[in-house]
Write a protein that holds these residues in place. Structure first.
Motif, PDB file in Angstrom:
ATOM      1  N   LEU A  91      -3.694  -7.491  48.609  1.00 11.50           N
ATOM      2  CA  LEU A  91      -4.970  -8.197  48.463  1.00 11.50           C
ATOM      3  C   LEU A  91      -5.457  -8.156  47.007  1.00 11.50           C
ATOM      4  O   LEU A  91      -5.269  -7.162  46.324  1.00 11.50           O
ATOM      5  CB  LEU A  91      -6.001  -7.472  49.331  1.00 11.50           C
ATOM      6  N   GLY A 122      -3.637  -0.986  49.226  1.00 13.00           N
ATOM      7  CA  GLY A 122      -3.281  -2.297  48.643  1.00 13.00           C
ATOM      8  C   GLY A 122      -2.776  -2.131  47.218  1.00 13.00           C
ATOM      9  O   GLY A 122      -1.837  -1.369  46.956  1.00 13.00           O
ATOM     10  N   ASP A 143      -0.855   3.452  52.706  1.00 13.41           N
ATOM     11  CA  ASP A 143      -0.785   2.058  53.172  1.00 13.41           C
ATOM     12  C   ASP A 143       0.410   1.931  54.111  1.00 13.41           C
ATOM     13  O   ASP A 143       1.413   2.629  53.938  1.00 13.41           O
ATOM     14  CB  ASP A 143      -0.641   1.079  51.996  1.00 13.41           C
ATOM     15  N   SER A 144       0.289   1.049  55.092  1.00 15.27           N
ATOM     16  CA  SER A 144       1.416   0.808  55.998  1.00 15.27           C
ATOM     17  C   SER A 144       2.376  -0.211  55.403  1.00 15.27           C
ATOM     18  O   SER A 144       3.453  -0.424  55.943  1.00 15.27           O
ATOM     19  CB  SER A 144       0.899   0.333  57.357  1.00 15.27           C
TER      20      SER A 144
HETATM   21  C1  LIG Z   1      -8.264  -5.332  52.926  1.00 17.17           C
HETATM   22  S1  LIG Z   1      -6.806  -4.657  52.212  1.00 17.17           S
HETATM   23  C2  LIG Z   1      -7.525  -3.533  51.041  1.00 17.17           C
HETATM   24  C3  LIG Z   1      -6.689  -3.291  49.817  1.00 17.17           C
HETATM   25  C4  LIG Z   1      -7.399  -2.462  48.740  1.00 17.17           C
HETATM   26  N1  LIG Z   1      -7.857  -1.189  49.271  1.00 17.17           N
HETATM   27  C5  LIG Z   1      -8.582  -3.218  48.164  1.00 17.17           C
HETATM   28  O1  LIG Z   1      -9.720  -2.862  48.494  1.00 17.17           O
HETATM   29  O2  LIG Z   1      -8.380  -4.152  47.387  1.00 17.17           O
HETATM   30  C6  LIG Z   1      -6.274  -3.599  53.537  1.00 17.17           C
HETATM   31  C7  LIG Z   1      -4.999  -2.789  53.289  1.00 17.17           C
HETATM   32  O3  LIG Z   1      -4.798  -1.971  54.431  1.00 17.17           O
HETATM   33  C8  LIG Z   1      -3.413  -1.945  54.746  1.00 17.17           C
HETATM   34  N2  LIG Z   1      -3.300  -1.637  56.169  1.00 17.17           N
HETATM   35  C9  LIG Z   1      -3.493  -2.452  57.233  1.00 17.17           C
HETATM   36  N3  LIG Z   1      -3.312  -1.780  58.383  1.00 17.17           N
HETATM   37  C10 LIG Z   1      -3.021  -0.493  58.038  1.00 17.17           C
HETATM   38  C11 LIG Z   1      -2.725   0.688  58.775  1.00 17.17           C
HETATM   39  N4  LIG Z   1      -2.724   0.685  60.118  1.00 17.17           N
HETATM   40  N5  LIG Z   1      -2.470   1.822  58.099  1.00 17.17           N
HETATM   41  C12 LIG Z   1      -2.465   1.847  56.745  1.00 17.17           C
HETATM   42  N6  LIG Z   1      -2.738   0.756  55.988  1.00 17.17           N
HETATM   43  C13 LIG Z   1      -3.016  -0.399  56.623  1.00 17.17           C
HETATM   44  C14 LIG Z   1      -2.910  -3.322  54.356  1.00 17.17           C
HETATM   45  O4  LIG Z   1      -1.522  -3.294  54.114  1.00 17.17           O
HETATM   46  C15 LIG Z   1      -3.737  -3.599  53.100  1.00 17.17           C
HETATM   47  O5  LIG Z   1      -3.057  -3.177  51.936  1.00 17.17           O
END
Ligand SMILES: C[S@@+](CC[C@H](N)C(=O)[O-])C[C@H]1O[C@@H](n2cnc3c(N)ncnc32)[C@H](O)[C@@H]1O
Length: 279
Positions: A91, A122, A143-144
């Motif tokens: 993102l 992210g 992160d996943s």
């Molecule tokens: C909305 S983005 C936020 C990215 C970053 N923290 C930012 O604020 O710009 C959500 C992130 O959560 C990760 N994600 C989604 N489901 C997840 C899970 N179950 N466990 C860990 N990470 C997860 C996604 O891969 C993504 O990178």
């Protein structure tokens, strides 16, 4: 053609493709393509462009015209005091998330060497900004998505910031107790996605679509927290999330506004002693 003429043409082209920020986008793209500052676009406005320069500018402007996010086309983006590499692996960091970082810093102000985890990191934005602004913090980021973690690693290295990066679901694999669990989890309703701006279709679906991560994280965080949970939330869901935190037994729950006055963060406290002595 002169720089001023190319800038005008690029602005009209982007505006014609429905981009509200056409002028500023055109300036940033042209400046990047030509290796100039935005000011130089004006001081050198009557400089003629060579054909290779025009081709370089056209390539970037056309990508933006297809509604690819500006941050992906530029390849980097400012987040708080850092410049982060940005591409389709994660993102684009948003301004409202800068406010989330601000709240985390305020909550940690009296905590020495805080232990912090950023869940769903992210590009690494939150974790890296916290480490940058609180160098004494011990920061873990999870992160996943392996792609997102690879980008976060590149950003950590480029900015010389030492954070622990962990692949897995939410808090899986973490040890010990944290002073802060922060997350900007995916929170867009799948049905809502198609009606939102076209730029979102370039960003990873797993970063956007809500699959219950917020509630799951709020429940699980109690096992690792002795401090604060800070969640970025959908602007229409802050009250619902606050209610959920209350039902999970969190205290000191409050909703925080972003710079546009929208309810974009919810924070709450969990004391580890309550977990052992409470019902
Ligand atoms: C909305 S983005 C936020 C990215 C970053 N923290 C930012 O604020 O710009 C959500 C992130 O959560 C990760 N994600 C989604 N489901 C997840 C899970 N179950 N466990 C860990 N990470 C997860 C996604 O891969 C993504 O990178």
């Amino acid at each position: 053609m002169t720089l001023a003429e190319v800038l005008r043409g690029a602005t009209d082209y982007l505006a014609g493709r429905g981009i509200d920020t056409a002028r500023v986008d055109a300036e940033l793209l042209l400046a990047r393509a030509l290796g100039l500052t935005r000011i130089e676009l004006y001081t050198l406005h009557d400089r003629p462009l060579t054909e290779p320069e025009r081709a370089a500018a056209r390539a970037l402007v056309q990508r933006r015209g297809r509604r690819e996010p500006l941050a992906y086309v530029l390849g980097d983006w400012d987040f708080r005091k850092l410049t982060l590499k940005t591409d389709a692996r994660a993102l684009v960091p948003r301004p409202e998330t800068e406010v989330v970082v601000e709240r985390c810093l305020a909550l940690l102000v009296d905590v020495d060497a805080p232990r912090v985890v950023d869940v769903g990191t992210g590009s690494g934005a939150i974790a890296l900004a916290l480490k940058h602004e609180r160098p004494d913090a011990d920061v873990t980021a999870t992160d996943s998505s392996a792609d997102a973690l690879a980008l976060a690693r590149e950003n950590a290295e480029a900015n010389g910031l030492d954070v622990r990066l962990l692949a897995g679901d939410l808090l899986a694999g973490l040890d010990g107790t944290f002073d802060l669990v922060v997350s900007n989890p995916p929170y867009v309703d799948a049905a809502e996605l198609a009606g939102l701006q076209p730029e979102l279709s370039f960003e990873p679906r797993a970063a956007l679509v809500d699959e219950g991560q917020t509630a799951r994280l709020a429940a699980d965080a109690r096992a690792v927290l002795d401090g604060w949970l800070v969640l970025e939330v959908h602007e229409n869901r802050a009250a619902v999330v606050a209610e959920e935190l209350s039902s999970f037994g969190y205290s000191a729950i409050s909703i925080r506004l972003d710079l546009a006055g929208r309810e974009r963060a919810v924070e709450a406290q969990w004391a580890a002693t309550r977990a052992s002595s409470g019902p």
